[in-house]
Scaffold this active site. Structure first.
Site, PDB file in Angstrom:
ATOM      1  N   LYS A  17       0.416  -1.066  -0.008  1.00 39.14           N
ATOM      2  CA  LYS A  17       0.142   0.350   0.141  1.00 39.14           C
ATOM      3  C   LYS A  17       0.605   1.124   0.041  1.00 39.14           C
ATOM      4  O   LYS A  17       2.276   1.574   0.243  1.00 39.14           O
ATOM      5  CB  LYS A  17      -0.880   0.010   0.876  1.00 39.14           C
ATOM      6  CG  LYS A  17      -0.507  -0.279   2.448  1.00 39.14           C
ATOM      7  CD  LYS A  17       0.151   1.370   3.315  1.00 39.14           C
ATOM      8  CE  LYS A  17       1.290   1.483   3.899  1.00 39.14           C
ATOM      9  NZ  LYS A  17       1.758   2.333   4.677  1.00 39.14           N
ATOM     10  N   GLY A 106       9.946  -0.871   3.926  1.00 35.81           N
ATOM     11  CA  GLY A 106       9.710   0.472   3.170  1.00 35.81           C
ATOM     12  C   GLY A 106       8.672   0.604   3.235  1.00 35.81           C
ATOM     13  O   GLY A 106       8.678   1.892   2.496  1.00 35.81           O
ATOM     14  N   GLY A 107       7.682   0.710   4.232  1.00 34.49           N
ATOM     15  CA  GLY A 107       7.152   2.571   4.742  1.00 34.49           C
ATOM     16  C   GLY A 107       5.839   1.019   3.832  1.00 34.49           C
ATOM     17  O   GLY A 107       4.502   2.757   3.450  1.00 34.49           O
ATOM     18  N   MET A 108       5.821  -0.119   2.901  1.00 42.34           N
ATOM     19  CA  MET A 108       4.359  -0.161   2.121  1.00 42.34           C
ATOM     20  C   MET A 108       3.523  -1.415   2.821  1.00 42.34           C
ATOM     21  O   MET A 108       3.053  -1.697   2.151  1.00 42.34           O
ATOM     22  CB  MET A 108       5.220  -0.425   0.299  1.00 42.34           C
ATOM     23  CG  MET A 108       6.123   0.697   0.076  1.00 42.34           C
ATOM     24  SD  MET A 108       5.988  -0.073  -1.866  1.00 42.34           S
ATOM     25  CE  MET A 108       4.178   0.091  -2.484  1.00 42.34           C
ATOM     26  N   GLY A 109       3.863  -1.820   3.800  1.00 37.23           N
ATOM     27  CA  GLY A 109       2.807  -2.341   4.588  1.00 37.23           C
ATOM     28  C   GLY A 109       3.661  -4.447   3.915  1.00 37.23           C
ATOM     29  O   GLY A 109       2.478  -4.671   3.980  1.00 37.23           O
ATOM     30  N   GLY A 111       5.077  -6.555   5.210  1.00 36.92           N
ATOM     31  CA  GLY A 111       5.047  -7.771   6.301  1.00 36.92           C
ATOM     32  C   GLY A 111       2.987  -7.619   7.104  1.00 36.92           C
ATOM     33  O   GLY A 111       2.874  -8.572   7.313  1.00 36.92           O
ATOM     34  N   ASP A 145      -1.792  -1.708  10.162  1.00 38.57           N
ATOM     35  CA  ASP A 145      -1.808  -1.675   9.093  1.00 38.57           C
ATOM     36  C   ASP A 145      -2.591  -3.146   7.933  1.00 38.57           C
ATOM     37  O   ASP A 145      -2.943  -3.561   7.184  1.00 38.57           O
ATOM     38  CB  ASP A 145      -1.002  -1.741   7.915  1.00 38.57           C
ATOM     39  CG  ASP A 145      -0.129  -0.558   8.648  1.00 38.57           C
ATOM     40  OD1 ASP A 145      -0.991   0.533   8.431  1.00 38.57           O
ATOM     41  OD2 ASP A 145       0.911  -0.169   8.302  1.00 38.57           O
TER      42      ASP A 145
HETATM   43  O1  C5P Z   1       0.824  -1.616  14.053  1.00 33.99           O
HETATM   44  P1  C5P Z   1       2.181  -1.550  13.678  1.00 33.99           P
HETATM   45  O2  C5P Z   1       3.125  -3.032  14.531  1.00 33.99           O
HETATM   46  O3  C5P Z   1       2.073  -2.000  12.390  1.00 33.99           O
HETATM   47  O4  C5P Z   1       2.639  -0.552  13.845  1.00 33.99           O
HETATM   48  C1  C5P Z   1       4.888  -0.739  14.113  1.00 33.99           C
HETATM   49  C2  C5P Z   1       4.591   0.404  15.409  1.00 33.99           C
HETATM   50  O5  C5P Z   1       4.312   2.102  14.600  1.00 33.99           O
HETATM   51  C3  C5P Z   1       4.066   0.738  16.780  1.00 33.99           C
HETATM   52  O6  C5P Z   1       4.878  -0.370  17.264  1.00 33.99           O
HETATM   53  C4  C5P Z   1       3.982   2.105  16.783  1.00 33.99           C
HETATM   54  O7  C5P Z   1       5.423   2.536  16.993  1.00 33.99           O
HETATM   55  C5  C5P Z   1       3.981   2.832  15.325  1.00 33.99           C
HETATM   56  N1  C5P Z   1       2.971   3.475  15.025  1.00 33.99           N
HETATM   57  C6  C5P Z   1       2.317   4.336  15.655  1.00 33.99           C
HETATM   58  N2  C5P Z   1       0.843   5.095  15.790  1.00 33.99           N
HETATM   59  C7  C5P Z   1       0.175   4.258  14.219  1.00 33.99           C
HETATM   60  C8  C5P Z   1       0.634   2.452  14.108  1.00 33.99           C
HETATM   61  C9  C5P Z   1       1.786   2.449  14.022  1.00 33.99           C
HETATM   62  O8  C5P Z   1       3.078   5.038  16.655  1.00 33.99           O
HETATM   63  N3  C5P Z   1      -1.117   4.072  14.032  1.00 33.99           N
END
Ligand code: C5P
Length: 310
Positions: A17, A106-109, A111, A145
């Protein structure tokens, strides 16, 4: 049913994404930030195969540096499979095979796409048939995500980014992605944003507790109008990603010079996403960026979310 009667591997494809808009608000006590974002799923995919097995395991191929993807309990696809098994009382395991097409960290989700694909694949492999609402709930427990990777298309995300509302998007949008060899840690980029805000003083004292996606963004998507979308795209994480990777600034300028309508950091970066006027314009931008020695990919969106193939 014994393993011998199970069908062969289930193949699920899930997209990466771009955050067309990413407004970041206050940091909550759980460490997550309030978001108002618009996701668009693009034609760069993770292919996940779920093979019948007695235990749980995961293997990875396709990544520039496969060793950068953990295959232990930190692996999000593996955690997705275990979560579904626990929630449904399944006692079998699965051998997950991840073929990565989305840049790692890479910031594209990528994982998150793996996790969404693993949920859908294991649900089919095990015949648990949990249905879309429960899949979504499980997905949001795995990461902010992950629900979007199930959903695909174009959607507004609020809360942590996991509360989704479909957004209308007409036609197709052409993007050129510039990837980096070295990924960026998402938590690190959010921390950097907090530091930047604290040092600036403003938002740290009075952070927005609720955010909205500007109407102009939704209108441009609904109209399928890249020219109208370009000036209203925004990523609140961009300054933080560039602070972590100062060289990204020059690439952003190069993409626009090469003919892109605009360029932004994708999510927490370091992938850069350049919006182009159409397929031909995108091919020209891609060629020009490649001529400067960068890895540039031409993709389009929106595309479907995690789907069983074949
Ligand atoms: O949910 P996910 O594991 O993808 O998020 C990774 C990290 O990104 C979280 O541990 C948090 O540090 C940060 N994050 C955040 N606020 C969000 C989504 C992610 O601070 N809404």
């Amino acid at each position: 049913m014994s393993l011998a009667h199970r069908s062969d591997a289930v193949h699920v494809r899930a997209p990466g994404k771009i955050n067309v808009y990413l407004g970041v608000g206050a940091r909550h006590d759980d460490g997550y930030h309030a978001l108002a974002t618009v996701f668009q799923a693009v034609s760069l995919y993770e292919d996940v195969f779920a093979h019948p097995a007695a235990d749980f395991s995961v293997s990875v191929s396709g990544a520039a540096d496969p060793a950068s993807v953990p295959t232990d309990e930190r692996n999000l696809a593996l955690r997705a499979a275990r979560l579904l098994a626990e929630e449904t009382g399944v006692s079998d395991g699965v051998a997950l095979e991840l073929r990565k097409g989305v840049p790692v960290a890479g910031g594209m989700g990528g994982g998150s796409a793996d996790a969404a694909a693993a949920l859908v694949a294991c649900d089919a492999l095990w015949g648990t048939d949990v249905g879309p609402a429960r899949l979504h709930a499980l997905a949001s427990r795995l990461g902010a995500d992950v629900p979007f990777a199930l959903h695909g298309g174009t959607a507004v995300g609020t809360g942590r980014g996991d509360r989704l509302t479909p957004a209308l998007a007409r036609g197709r949008f052409d993007w050129v992605l510039v990837t980096s060899d070295q990924g960026l840690s998402t938590p690190q980029v959010y921390r950097r944003l907090d530091q930047l805000r604290e040092s600036r003083g403003a938002l740290a004292d009075d952070p927005p507790l609720s955010l909205d996606v500007p109407v102009a963004v939704l209108q441009a998507l609904r109209a399928g109008d890249a020219q109208a979308l370009a000036p209203v795209m925004l990523n609140d994480l961009e300054a933080a990603a560039v602070a972590e990777r100062p060289e990204l600034d020059a690439v952003l300028a190069d993409g626009v010079r090469a003919g892109a309508l605009t360029g932004i950091v994708s999510g927490s970066g370091p992938t850069l996403a350049f919006l182009c006027a159409g397929p031909e314009a995108a091919r020209a931008v891609q060629e020009e960026l490649r001529a400067t020695g960068r890895e540039a990919l031409h993709v389009h969106g929106p595309v479907a979310g995690a789907r069983i193939i074949g």
